[in-house]
Motif scaffolding. Structure first.
Motif, PDB file in Angstrom:
ATOM      1  N   LEU A 213       0.835  -1.209   0.000  1.00  0.00           N
ATOM      2  CA  LEU A 213       0.000   0.000   0.000  1.00  0.00           C
ATOM      3  C   LEU A 213       0.867   1.256   0.000  1.00  0.00           C
ATOM      4  O   LEU A 213       0.545   2.261  -0.648  1.00  0.00           O
ATOM      5  CB  LEU A 213      -0.924   0.017   1.228  1.00  0.00           C
ATOM      6  N   VAL A 214       1.986   1.192   0.719  1.00  0.00           N
ATOM      7  CA  VAL A 214       2.910   2.329   0.757  1.00  0.00           C
ATOM      8  C   VAL A 214       3.669   2.402  -0.575  1.00  0.00           C
ATOM      9  O   VAL A 214       3.825   3.482  -1.160  1.00  0.00           O
ATOM     10  CB  VAL A 214       3.904   2.208   1.933  1.00  0.00           C
ATOM     11  N   HIS A 215       4.109   1.227  -1.018  1.00  0.00           N
ATOM     12  CA  HIS A 215       4.818   1.145  -2.305  1.00  0.00           C
ATOM     13  C   HIS A 215       3.962   1.740  -3.427  1.00  0.00           C
ATOM     14  O   HIS A 215       4.463   2.468  -4.299  1.00  0.00           O
ATOM     15  CB  HIS A 215       5.142  -0.330  -2.589  1.00  0.00           C
ATOM     16  N   ASP A 216       2.652   1.460  -3.394  1.00  0.00           N
ATOM     17  CA  ASP A 216       1.733   1.944  -4.427  1.00  0.00           C
ATOM     18  C   ASP A 216       1.164   3.333  -4.128  1.00  0.00           C
ATOM     19  O   ASP A 216       0.191   3.753  -4.769  1.00  0.00           O
ATOM     20  CB  ASP A 216       0.571   0.943  -4.599  1.00  0.00           C
ATOM     21  N   LYS A 217       1.725   4.003  -3.112  1.00  0.00           N
ATOM     22  CA  LYS A 217       1.336   5.383  -2.742  1.00  0.00           C
ATOM     23  C   LYS A 217      -0.110   5.491  -2.242  1.00  0.00           C
ATOM     24  O   LYS A 217      -0.681   6.586  -2.261  1.00  0.00           O
ATOM     25  CB  LYS A 217       1.527   6.356  -3.923  1.00  0.00           C
ATOM     26  N   LYS A 218      -0.685   4.355  -1.809  1.00  0.00           N
ATOM     27  CA  LYS A 218      -2.010   4.445  -1.194  1.00  0.00           C
ATOM     28  C   LYS A 218      -1.886   4.800   0.289  1.00  0.00           C
ATOM     29  O   LYS A 218      -2.878   5.111   0.958  1.00  0.00           O
ATOM     30  CB  LYS A 218      -2.764   3.127  -1.375  1.00  0.00           C
ATOM     31  N   ALA A 219      -0.670   4.721   0.798  1.00  0.00           N
ATOM     32  CA  ALA A 219      -0.372   5.195   2.155  1.00  0.00           C
ATOM     33  C   ALA A 219       1.002   5.861   2.105  1.00  0.00           C
ATOM     34  O   ALA A 219       1.759   5.669   1.137  1.00  0.00           O
ATOM     35  CB  ALA A 219      -0.386   4.044   3.145  1.00  0.00           C
ATOM     36  N   ASP A 220       1.295   6.671   3.125  1.00  0.00           N
ATOM     37  CA  ASP A 220       2.532   7.463   3.095  1.00  0.00           C
ATOM     38  C   ASP A 220       3.640   6.926   3.988  1.00  0.00           C
ATOM     39  O   ASP A 220       4.811   7.249   3.803  1.00  0.00           O
ATOM     40  CB  ASP A 220       2.221   8.899   3.535  1.00  0.00           C
ATOM     41  N   MET A 221       3.234   6.170   5.034  1.00  0.00           N
ATOM     42  CA  MET A 221       4.211   5.632   5.967  1.00  0.00           C
ATOM     43  C   MET A 221       3.853   4.188   6.277  1.00  0.00           C
ATOM     44  O   MET A 221       2.693   3.786   6.156  1.00  0.00           O
ATOM     45  CB  MET A 221       4.173   6.401   7.296  1.00  0.00           C
ATOM     46  N   TYR A 222       4.856   3.441   6.737  1.00  0.00           N
ATOM     47  CA  TYR A 222       4.685   2.020   7.018  1.00  0.00           C
ATOM     48  C   TYR A 222       5.004   1.779   8.490  1.00  0.00           C
ATOM     49  O   TYR A 222       6.028   2.242   8.990  1.00  0.00           O
ATOM     50  CB  TYR A 222       5.650   1.232   6.135  1.00  0.00           C
ATOM     51  N   MET A 223       4.114   1.072   9.207  1.00  0.00           N
ATOM     52  CA  MET A 223       4.329   0.882  10.651  1.00  0.00           C
ATOM     53  C   MET A 223       4.227  -0.578  11.046  1.00  0.00           C
ATOM     54  O   MET A 223       3.367  -1.311  10.573  1.00  0.00           O
ATOM     55  CB  MET A 223       3.301   1.699  11.437  1.00  0.00           C
ATOM     56  N   LYS A 224       5.113  -0.960  11.964  1.00  0.00           N
ATOM     57  CA  LYS A 224       5.172  -2.334  12.472  1.00  0.00           C
ATOM     58  C   LYS A 224       4.093  -2.554  13.525  1.00  0.00           C
ATOM     59  O   LYS A 224       3.958  -1.768  14.459  1.00  0.00           O
ATOM     60  CB  LYS A 224       6.552  -2.565  13.095  1.00  0.00           C
ATOM     61  N   GLY A 225       3.297  -3.600  13.339  1.00  0.00           N
ATOM     62  CA  GLY A 225       2.355  -4.019  14.364  1.00  0.00           C
ATOM     63  C   GLY A 225       2.955  -5.165  15.146  1.00  0.00           C
ATOM     64  O   GLY A 225       4.140  -5.149  15.460  1.00  0.00           O
ATOM     65  N   ILE A 226       2.136  -6.215  15.387  1.00  0.00           N
ATOM     66  CA  ILE A 226       2.622  -7.341  16.192  1.00  0.00           C
ATOM     67  C   ILE A 226       3.259  -8.409  15.286  1.00  0.00           C
ATOM     68  O   ILE A 226       2.752  -9.511  15.101  1.00  0.00           O
ATOM     69  CB  ILE A 226       1.491  -7.878  17.109  1.00  0.00           C
ATOM     70  N   ILE A 227       4.383  -8.037  14.722  1.00  0.00           N
ATOM     71  CA  ILE A 227       5.153  -8.903  13.829  1.00  0.00           C
ATOM     72  C   ILE A 227       6.618  -8.756  14.254  1.00  0.00           C
ATOM     73  O   ILE A 227       7.033  -7.675  14.690  1.00  0.00           O
ATOM     74  CB  ILE A 227       4.946  -8.485  12.349  1.00  0.00           C
ATOM     75  N   ASP A 228       7.379  -9.850  14.156  1.00  0.00           N
ATOM     76  CA  ASP A 228       8.777  -9.750  14.589  1.00  0.00           C
ATOM     77  C   ASP A 228       9.543  -8.815  13.649  1.00  0.00           C
ATOM     78  O   ASP A 228       9.206  -8.673  12.467  1.00  0.00           O
ATOM     79  CB  ASP A 228       9.440 -11.128  14.656  1.00  0.00           C
ATOM     80  N   THR A 229      10.567  -8.177  14.196  1.00  0.00           N
ATOM     81  CA  THR A 229      11.317  -7.150  13.460  1.00  0.00           C
ATOM     82  C   THR A 229      11.910  -7.703  12.166  1.00  0.00           C
ATOM     83  O   THR A 229      11.889  -7.027  11.129  1.00  0.00           O
ATOM     84  CB  THR A 229      12.437  -6.587  14.358  1.00  0.00           C
ATOM     85  N   LYS A 230      12.402  -8.934  12.228  1.00  0.00           N
ATOM     86  CA  LYS A 230      13.046  -9.537  11.055  1.00  0.00           C
ATOM     87  C   LYS A 230      12.056  -9.644   9.872  1.00  0.00           C
ATOM     88  O   LYS A 230      12.389  -9.266   8.741  1.00  0.00           O
ATOM     89  CB  LYS A 230      13.557 -10.931  11.434  1.00  0.00           C
ATOM     90  N   SER A 231      10.845 -10.128  10.153  1.00  0.00           N
ATOM     91  CA  SER A 231       9.839 -10.255   9.091  1.00  0.00           C
ATOM     92  C   SER A 231       9.391  -8.885   8.585  1.00  0.00           C
ATOM     93  O   SER A 231       9.134  -8.698   7.387  1.00  0.00           O
ATOM     94  CB  SER A 231       8.617 -11.024   9.607  1.00  0.00           C
ATOM     95  N   PHE A 232       9.304  -7.919   9.499  1.00  0.00           N
ATOM     96  CA  PHE A 232       8.918  -6.562   9.117  1.00  0.00           C
ATOM     97  C   PHE A 232       9.964  -5.976   8.152  1.00  0.00           C
ATOM     98  O   PHE A 232       9.627  -5.412   7.101  1.00  0.00           O
ATOM     99  CB  PHE A 232       8.791  -5.696  10.378  1.00  0.00           C
ATOM    100  N   LEU A 233      11.255  -6.157   8.513  1.00  0.00           N
ATOM    101  CA  LEU A 233      12.326  -5.641   7.650  1.00  0.00           C
ATOM    102  C   LEU A 233      12.340  -6.361   6.305  1.00  0.00           C
ATOM    103  O   LEU A 233      12.595  -5.760   5.266  1.00  0.00           O
ATOM    104  CB  LEU A 233      13.683  -5.796   8.350  1.00  0.00           C
ATOM    105  N   LYS A 234      12.044  -7.665   6.346  1.00  0.00           N
ATOM    106  CA  LYS A 234      12.001  -8.444   5.108  1.00  0.00           C
ATOM    107  C   LYS A 234      10.947  -7.861   4.158  1.00  0.00           C
ATOM    108  O   LYS A 234      11.169  -7.760   2.947  1.00  0.00           O
ATOM    109  CB  LYS A 234      11.659  -9.907   5.451  1.00  0.00           C
ATOM    110  N   SER A 235       9.813  -7.448   4.709  1.00  0.00           N
ATOM    111  CA  SER A 235       8.768  -6.856   3.860  1.00  0.00           C
ATOM    112  C   SER A 235       9.232  -5.514   3.290  1.00  0.00           C
ATOM    113  O   SER A 235       8.970  -5.197   2.132  1.00  0.00           O
ATOM    114  CB  SER A 235       7.458  -6.700   4.650  1.00  0.00           C
ATOM    115  N   ILE A 236       9.969  -4.741   4.068  1.00  0.00           N
ATOM    116  CA  ILE A 236      10.511  -3.461   3.580  1.00  0.00           C
ATOM    117  C   ILE A 236      11.465  -3.697   2.425  1.00  0.00           C
ATOM    118  O   ILE A 236      11.488  -2.946   1.446  1.00  0.00           O
ATOM    119  CB  ILE A 236      11.248  -2.718   4.724  1.00  0.00           C
TER     120      ILE A 236
END
Lengths: 304, 304
Positions: free
Chosen positions: B86-109
Motif C-alpha cells: 500500500l505504501v509502495h503503491d502510494k495508497k499510504a505514506d508511511m509504514y508501521m510495524k504491528g505485532i510482527i517480529d522485526t526480522k519479518s517486518f524488515l524483510k517486507s521493507i
C-alpha cells in the motif's frame, strides 16, 4: 547498605576521619571541594603545591588554611610525588588530583617507590544516584581502559565489586552491557558477557552475581525487564554494576547522564593501594565532594 | 524550524493529511497510538491484519473503526506484504510495524516487488527533546547497524540529514562521537570521525556541518565546550546530530535516556522510499505518536 549519596555521607561520618593528599593543590575548584568536604566532616586534607598560590586562592574563597596542612612544593612533578608518597606512607588515606595533567598524575600513582601500585590493573568507577532507581548504580569503565580485554573486564569487575562491598552491598549484581540481551557471535562483547557470567557461576569471579549480556533496559528497568519476559535471568532490572563494552559506550552514557540530567554522582580510580580521585574540570563542587566521600569509604574498607 | 515535538506537531498539521499503513495491526499498544494520532490530526491509518482481533481490541480501547480502513489478512507475512505494498503503491505514506517480529517486518521493507527499497542502506534515527537543550537532538544509529564502516557512517549521515532537513533544519551540525575529542590512531572511530569531517569540508558530504571526533560534553553542552576551550571547532556544544561509533554506544545512550529520564522522543527507519516506524513494545503511546508525527514530516518532504 548505602543506597544514596546521603547514605554514603552518613557512612563516612561513622568512619574514623580520613585525610586526602592533594597533588598540586593550587586549583580553585579543587580547593572549594576540599573546603566543603572539611566543613561537612567528610575528610581532612594535606595540600601539596605552590603555597603562595594556595594562599591566594584560599583568601578568595574564604578558606581558613589553619585547618589544613600545607606543604610548599612549587614544582608540579615533585608536588605530585610528595603528595602520593604521603598516601604511600599512610600519612594520608586518599590521593587527589589538583591542577596537574592526568598523565603526570597517573605516573605518580604508578611510581614504583612512592606510588600506589598493587599489581592489579587500575580502573575507574562512576557512581550515580538516579531519580527512579532506589539504589546506587556503579558504572565502569567510563574513563580509563579504552578497549578492555576479557581479562581486563574480570579485573574491572573485581575492582568495582570491592567498591560495592565498601558501600555495604555484600553481593552486587553486575550486568555486562550490550545493545542486545542475547549472545551474538558477531558481537564480541556479547560473547565475553556470557563468558564472564559463566566464570561467575564457576566461582572464578566471586562476591557478586554476573548476568549478561544485558541491554540497558533489562539491566536497570524492572518493568521493562518483566515486560520483555526475562525468564531464567538473575538480573531483572535490578543491576548494581553496569559493565560497559568499551570506553566509548561507557563515556558517552556517563556524559549523557552528567550533561543532560541533574543526578548526583561521584567517581574514583580503583585497583590502587588507596583510592585516587581524579575529577574533571567540568565536574561540580558537589560531584567532587561526593567523590571524596566515596574515596573515604573505600579507604576505610581497605584499612580493615 | 522545529525545535520541539510541539513544533513537529504544528508542522504536521500544516502538511496534507498523511496515512500510515500498519502491518499486522492487531496489537493493543499500536492501535492505541494509531487512535491517538488520528484524534490529534497527525495521521489516518489503514489497518492490515486479523480483522476479528482488530475489532476486539478496538472495542476494548473505545476506538471507532469506522474512522479507519481495515483490510482482513490473518496471515502475518501476507499482512506485512499487503501493508507495505500500500505504501509502495502510494495508497499510504508511511509504514508501521504491528505485532510482527522485526526480522519479518524488515524483510517486507526489503521486498523487491512491493517493498520500500531505494538502493540506499537503511538506518535508524531517534529524535529527543532534552530539558536543557533548546533544539531537537537526532541520535543515530542506535538500533540498526551494529558496527558501521566508514561508508556506512557516510550513509547514516546522509539519511539523518534528510530527516533534519524535513524538520526544517537547513544545515544541521553533525558530531561523530567518541570518548575523546582528539584523533587517536588506536581508536578507529576517532580516525573515522576526522575523515568524515574532511569529507564534509571537501564537499563529499553536503547539507550539514560535520565536526569530530567530539566527546558528548563538547557536542551538546555549550558551557562545557567553552570551559574546555574548544578553539577551531565548528561545533561548540550545539550539535544537532549525534553519530555513534557503534550500536552498543548508541543503544546504551538511547536506553539510558528512555529509561532514566522523561524526555520526549520518537524514532523512524530511514533510507527507505517512505518512512518506516518500528517502535519497541516498551515505548510509551506518546513515543509511538511522536514517531508517527516524525514519519509524517519526512513523508511530506519525500513527496515534494
Amino acid at each position: 547498605m548505602s543506597k544514596s549519596f546521603d547514605d554514603l555521607l552518613k557512612q563516612v561520618n561513622a568512619c574514623s576521619k580520613k585525610k586526602v593528599s592533594v597533588a598540586v593543590a593550587q586549583d580553585k575548584p579543587v580547593l572549594e571541594a576540599i573546603k566543603l568536604a572539611k566543613e561537612r566532616g567528610i575528610a581532612d586534607a594535606i595540600l601539596v603545591g605552590d603555597e603562595e598560590k594556595i594562599k591566594e586562592i584560599a583568601a578568595e574563597i574564604d578558606m581558613n588554611l589553619a585547618d589544613f596542612e600545607v606543604i610548599n612544593e612549587p614544582d608540579v612533578q615533585e608536588a605530585a610525588l610528595k603528595a602520593v608518597s604521603l598516601v604511600h606512607d599512610k600519612k594520608a588515606d586518599m590521593y587527589m588530583k589538583g591542577i596537574i595533567d592526568t598523565k603526570s598524575f597517573l605516573k605518580s600513582i604508578l611510581n614504583k617507590e612512592v606510588g600506589l601500585r598493587t599489581g592489579k590493573p587500575l580502573s575507574h568507577v562512576a557512581v550515580f544516584e538516579l531519580e527512579n532507581i532506589d539504589h546506587l548504580l556503579f558504572l565502569t569503565d567510563v574513563a580509563f581502559i579504552p578497549y578492555p580485554s576479557l581479562e581486563d573486564k574480570v579485573n574491572i569487575i573485581r575492582n568495582t565489586v570491592e567498591v560495592c562491598h565498601a558501600c555495604g552491598l555484600p553481593n552486587p549484581k553486575v550486568a555486562p552491557l550490550a545493545a542486545v540481551e542475547v549472545v551474538n557471535p558477531k558481537m564480541e562483547c556479547t560473547v565475553e558477557a556470557e563468558t564472564l557470567t559463566n566464570m561467575n557461576r564457576e566461582g572464578e569471579i566471586t562476591g557478586c552475581i554476573v548476568d549478561g549480556p544485558l541491554s540497558l533496559d533489562l539491566a536497570i528497568d524492572p518493568e521493562a525487564a518483566q515486560h520483555k519476559g526475562a525468564t531464567g535471568r538473575t538480573i531483572v532490572g535490578d543491576a548494581d554494576v553496569l559493565l560497559f563494552p568499551d570506553i566509548h559506550a561507557g563515556n558517552l552514557v556517563y556524559k549523557c547522564l552528567v550533561h543532560t540530567t541533574k543526578f548526583k554522582n561521584g567517581c574514583i580510580l580503583t585497583g590502587t593501594s588507596a583510592p585516587a580521585i581524579l575529577t574533571s574540570r567540568s565536574d561540580s563542587t558537589e560531584t567532587k565532594v561526593n567523590s571524596i566521600a566515596l574515596a573515604a569509604i573505600v579507604a576505610e574498607a581497605l584499612g580493615k
